[in-house]
Design a protein around this motif. Structure first.
Motif, PDB file in Angstrom:
ATOM      1  N   TRP A  63       0.826  -1.192   0.000  1.00 15.61           N
ATOM      2  CA  TRP A  63       0.000   0.000   0.000  1.00 15.61           C
ATOM      3  C   TRP A  63       0.861   1.243   0.000  1.00 15.61           C
ATOM      4  CZ3 TRP A  63      -4.926  -0.720  -0.917  1.00 15.61           C
ATOM      5  CH2 TRP A  63      -5.813   0.332  -0.759  1.00 15.61           C
ATOM      6  N   GLU A  64       0.454   2.256  -0.749  1.00 15.96           N
ATOM      7  CA  GLU A  64       1.219   3.495  -0.812  1.00 15.96           C
ATOM      8  C   GLU A  64       1.093   4.275   0.491  1.00 15.96           C
ATOM      9  OE1 GLU A  64       1.858   7.352  -3.712  1.00 15.96           O
ATOM     10  OE2 GLU A  64       0.429   5.794  -4.275  1.00 15.96           O
ATOM     11  N   GLU A  65       2.239   4.656   1.048  1.00 14.02           N
ATOM     12  CA  GLU A  65       2.243   5.450   2.280  1.00 14.02           C
ATOM     13  C   GLU A  65       1.441   6.727   2.060  1.00 14.02           C
ATOM     14  OE1 GLU A  65       6.357   6.164   3.227  1.00 14.02           O
ATOM     15  OE2 GLU A  65       6.574   4.221   4.185  1.00 14.02           O
ATOM     16  N   ASN A  67      -1.766   7.009   1.821  1.00 14.63           N
ATOM     17  CA  ASN A  67      -3.122   6.670   1.384  1.00 14.63           C
ATOM     18  C   ASN A  67      -3.799   5.877   2.491  1.00 14.63           C
ATOM     19  OD1 ASN A  67      -2.683   7.889  -1.043  1.00 14.63           O
ATOM     20  ND2 ASN A  67      -2.570   6.019  -2.232  1.00 14.63           N
ATOM     21  N   TYR A  81       3.459  -0.922   3.832  1.00 15.69           N
ATOM     22  CA  TYR A  81       3.456   0.438   3.316  1.00 15.69           C
ATOM     23  C   TYR A  81       4.783   0.766   2.631  1.00 15.69           C
ATOM     24  CZ  TYR A  81      -0.609   0.933   6.328  1.00 15.69           C
ATOM     25  OH  TYR A  81      -1.833   0.760   6.936  1.00 15.69           O
ATOM     26  N   THR A  82       4.669   1.493   1.513  1.00 16.61           N
ATOM     27  CA  THR A  82       5.853   1.886   0.753  1.00 16.61           C
ATOM     28  C   THR A  82       5.615   3.251   0.106  1.00 16.61           C
ATOM     29  OG1 THR A  82       7.352   1.262  -1.053  1.00 16.61           O
ATOM     30  CG2 THR A  82       5.039   0.644  -1.305  1.00 16.61           C
ATOM     31  N   PRO A  83       6.660   4.058  -0.062  1.00 14.58           N
ATOM     32  CA  PRO A  83       6.485   5.335  -0.752  1.00 14.58           C
ATOM     33  C   PRO A  83       6.352   5.163  -2.276  1.00 14.58           C
ATOM     34  CG  PRO A  83       8.743   5.082  -0.008  1.00 14.58           C
ATOM     35  CD  PRO A  83       7.978   3.917   0.528  1.00 14.58           C
ATOM     36  N   ASP A  84       6.809   4.045  -2.813  1.00 13.12           N
ATOM     37  CA  ASP A  84       6.784   3.815  -4.259  1.00 13.12           C
ATOM     38  C   ASP A  84       6.459   2.351  -4.532  1.00 13.12           C
ATOM     39  OD1 ASP A  84       7.329   3.411  -6.977  1.00 13.12           O
ATOM     40  OD2 ASP A  84       9.061   4.745  -6.966  1.00 13.12           O
ATOM     41  N   GLN A  85       5.254   2.090  -4.994  1.00 13.25           N
ATOM     42  CA  GLN A  85       4.829   0.711  -5.205  1.00 13.25           C
ATOM     43  C   GLN A  85       5.585   0.028  -6.346  1.00 13.25           C
ATOM     44  OE1 GLN A  85       0.588   1.697  -5.270  1.00 13.25           O
ATOM     45  NE2 GLN A  85       0.372   0.311  -3.536  1.00 13.25           N
TER      46      GLN A  85
END
Length: 147
Positions: A63-65, A67, A81-85
């Motif tokens: 999931w995008e951090e 959101n 969570y990740t800044p860039d999927q």
């Protein structure tokens, strides 16, 4: 050898949900696609809703951090969570290839990567050949099955 939840736990610092010993049979970037025991990664705005991915078999998501996770998402459902999927998929592919290269079983099952938007994944500063990475996984699987 399947991608495991513990593989993702070591890659992503920020997560929620259970930390059970889950295995992923599928990694998919579209909610409407069947993804048994799947890891859902929404790479584009038209990838679909998490609820649809869950109904099609997703058991975790990247999931995008920033959101918000939909309120219907079960508390135990693993979210990473990740800044860039797109970068997250590349990281997962690299880890999975390393994992397969260390495998010595003659017959093994592998995680099926259903990634439809390979060009998006190649947008990063470094050049990645996602198609080649996916082919490497398939080749490893085919070689094991022939032995």
């Amino acid at each position: 050898m399947y991608l495991a939840l513990k593989d993702l736990t070591s890659l992503f610092e920020n997560s929620r949900g259970v930390k059970d010993n889950l295995l992923f049979f599928t990694v998919c970037d579209h909610a409407h696609t069947a993804q048994p025991k799947g890891l859902f990664v929404s790479l584009t705005k038209n990838a679909g809703e998490l609820s649809e991915a869950i109904s099609n078999g997703a058991i975790a998501a990247i999931w995008e951090e920033g959101n918000e996770v939909p309120s219907y998402t079960p508390n135990h459902f693993p979210i990473f969570y990740t800044p860039d999927q797109a970068e997250a998929i590349v990281t997962i592919l690299n880890r999975y290839i390393e994992k397969l290269n260390g495998e010595t079983d003659e017959i093994m099952e592998i995680t099926n990567f259903k990634i439809t938007n390979k060009k998006l994944l190649n947008k990063n500063k470094e050049t990645y050949d996602i198609a080649e990475m996916l082919n490497e996984i398939i080749s490893k699987y085919d070689a094991e099955r022939r032995e």
